[in-house]
Design an enzyme around this catalytic site. Sequence first.
Site, PDB file in Angstrom:
ATOM      1  N   HIS B  93       2.026  -2.375  11.917  1.00 37.09           N
ATOM      2  CA  HIS B  93       1.189  -2.414  10.234  1.00 37.09           C
ATOM      3  C   HIS B  93       0.157  -1.722  10.542  1.00 37.09           C
ATOM      4  O   HIS B  93      -0.600  -1.202  11.224  1.00 37.09           O
ATOM      5  CB  HIS B  93       1.087  -3.900  10.071  1.00 37.09           C
ATOM      6  N   GLU B 141       3.550   1.321   2.640  1.00 35.24           N
ATOM      7  CA  GLU B 141       2.183   0.782   2.520  1.00 35.24           C
ATOM      8  C   GLU B 141       0.901   1.573   2.432  1.00 35.24           C
ATOM      9  O   GLU B 141       0.427   2.090   3.499  1.00 35.24           O
ATOM     10  CB  GLU B 141       2.006  -0.428   3.277  1.00 35.24           C
TER      11      GLU B 141
END
Lengths: 229, 229, 229, 229
Positions: B93, B141
């Site tokens: 992430h 993302e």
Amino acid sequence: MKKPIIIINFKAYDTSFGKKGIEIAKKIQNVSKQYSTEIIVSVPATMIYQLSSELEIPVFAEHVDGVPLGAYTGSIMPEMIKDVGAKGSLLNHSEKRIRLDEIDDALKRLRGLGLESVVCVDRYDLVVPMSLLKPTAVLIEPPELIGSGISVSKAKPEVITRAVNEISKVKDVYLVAGAGITTGEDAYRAIELGADGIGLASAVMKARDPEKIVEELVINSLKACDENE
Amino acid sequence: MKKPIIIINFKAYDTSFGKKGIEIAKKIQNVSKQYSTEIIVSVPATMIYQLSSELEIPVFAEHVDGVPLGAYTGSIMPEMIKDVGAKGSLLNHSEKRIRLDEIDDALKRLRGLGLESVVCVDRYDLVVPMSLLKPTAVLIEPPELIGSGISVSKAKPEVITRAVNEISKVKDVYLVAGAGITTGEDAYRAIELGADGIGLASAVMKARDPEKIVEELVINSLKACDENE
Amino acid sequence: MKKPIIIINFKAYDTSFGKKGIEIAKKIQNVSKQYSTEIIVSVPATMIYQLSSELEIPVFAEHVDGVPLGAYTGSIMPEMIKDVGAKGSLLNHSEKRIRLDEIDDALKRLRGLGLESVVCVDRYDLVVPMSLLKPTAVLIEPPELIGSGISVSKAKPEVITRAVNEISKVKDVYLVAGAGITTGEDAYRAIELGADGIGLASAVMKARDPEKIVEELVINSLKACDENE
Amino acid sequence: MKKPIIIINFKAYDTSFGKKGIEIAKKIQNVSKQYSTEIIVSVPATMIYQLSSELEIPVFAEHVDGVPLGAYTGSIMPEMIKDVGAKGSLLNHSEKRIRLDEIDDALKRLRGLGLESVVCVDRYDLVVPMSLLKPTAVLIEPPELIGSGISVSKAKPEVITRAVNEISKVKDVYLVAGAGITTGEDAYRAIELGADGIGLASAVMKARDPEKIVEELVINSLKACDENE
């Protein structure tokens, strides 16, 4: 924390979690009760809830992040470990070193929540600098002896002696000795040299009979504590 | 994983753990059951056990370390998260970036244990390189939109389109779109553009009525999925 | 870069900088001229200016940061190494691993400035993922053999064979083999197995007679190249 | 180091290297000579050789690694910066934070080579812990003010006052104040509050007329120094 401080760091062995991890923790609790001595277990974050729920001995996290609650992914914050029952955390273990500002952040957060803290260092030069940040205890571990089976008490007693001397310059911080502590004699000697307690991992986690070795460590730690008084 | 893939990353808000975390997870489960749709929750390591025990929706870790079991302190290994009930893990992430060799190590370990994996990337150039390591899904993302409330579907639809085009070069890896997804329309549009699903965090975790927003996301994701067929 | 690619990574030995470093670089240049073969030296950032000014062989940085120019302290950017004469940079050496997004950033910056790049990987699984980011070359080095004196060509020839096979799926990226390469035979064998060249460090930097070993490496690399055609 | 300590950190702007970097350094030297005041420039590793060769003002590295000479790629060691003429190094800048054990290693290495050291901290709580490791100076910089144009002297004078008070507990370590220092008045005020000097970057590196601002800083620093005596 009460003297003698005994911290068993579970690390990440196949015995450190799951049924085996719970089993070892229960054996440690048996010894703790039998000798009315506090024994701290520091465990993987996934295990804190189960061990805190099922046991009465103090459970610590192995690491905690000092960042505030918010948009962080994969971080473990002091509030999270407290929520699942932890009483404190190790910080800056040689296998999880962090920066000084991160340590200070984490210590302030832990303190604010009433949690205890044990900051690891690898040399006596760092004992006072770390102690000034007011952890509950500093754990000194020469990294070359960690997991070696050769104890700091035997191989580098001067590391303990000097660390004890250093910590005496600061108020209200305990000094715990670790690295290679395997036998009752290692524990006895560390406390005799002035340490407030001992930290260890593989000697228990990889033992055939963990309960026996923990008992031996406790008996000898108590004996050295008594003689020091 | 089943399409539409819906991943809710709990992160580390004050709603992400403890009673509040469990409450939100239960609301997510309500929607999941009502619409017979799988919704994955990715949660702090301390919470995996409780959520996996009490709920039926798939629980993921937010991060996992690829090192083997052994002398590591403060690491969370695939075996540990599986032991407490996790079905998979997020990896890399933008708030927990790791190196490519570490990602490969972790993916091999997760796969070996039958766990799923969602690897995050911040640009479409990295979609194929990551997909070649065979995660279950790649989650793209653009970091500047994360938590912004401005969705990737609206602000950068070409990121999704190009990522979808890239992933089509590799077999059997899902493409999930994330960053700023807040409304049902954002979800609908992402899947309409070709994504296999959506990932989100703050829109749910910081919502006044999390159940309502999850329901809206699910309805629109299902609608877009139907229309794509 | 021209085949056979020969890259000598100076690392940080006491022979890697100062007078000794310049002396070794000159010896390498002697061999380069004598055999009309390009030999790349990758050197500490402090040495790039002197070596580029005094020598004609291509000088590379050992590492470069992909962040843009700006408020960064202690970073070495592509513009900086180009300014002092570097022709390219190593990236992601096992002693300086960085993340995939950082590698992609650095490669784009190097390319934009017309500089070459050699990205290191430790396993053949990562050859294609890295190659897709379009470095000039990928250098594969099983880390357990680095500095061991046991060459990848002998101990793990299948690593080279498989890496060569992998790289053939991508256009215009060279495959260089490294780790433990010490003798002319090691070099010969690596190129015979399909590598476009060799990378080495300690065998030259710690040699009594660096010129002799470089000569031996060059002769054998040229021989293997000729025979491959 | 001589009071007032003035450290100009070049960072990595487009003015920090190449012809522009040399030009700014020469202007700084002009002011240094005119006012017979030492001004330290901390510069990218690639620039140390040229600036040390062409100028007489002390040149520092922006960062240095404390690992011993050996098999390290991309590291900059104290021996390397000394070899090309550096007189010292910044350490632990907020844009290049390292761990406490790494700082201690680097400081010991720098000291052993007769090089000076300036360790950065972001809060007064860390002034004494860092000072105990015996750097030449501690540079305190609240990170939120770095590059802001709002000086620590005006916005957070209590940070300087408390840091000065802290450092007085330790012998022979200077206290330098930084972050947002832009005008002569900022410099004057920092030294008036008890700092031994000032550190700055963008105010000079991004100035239209760097020589003028450096002159203003020097005049005011000298004035404050005189008045303190």
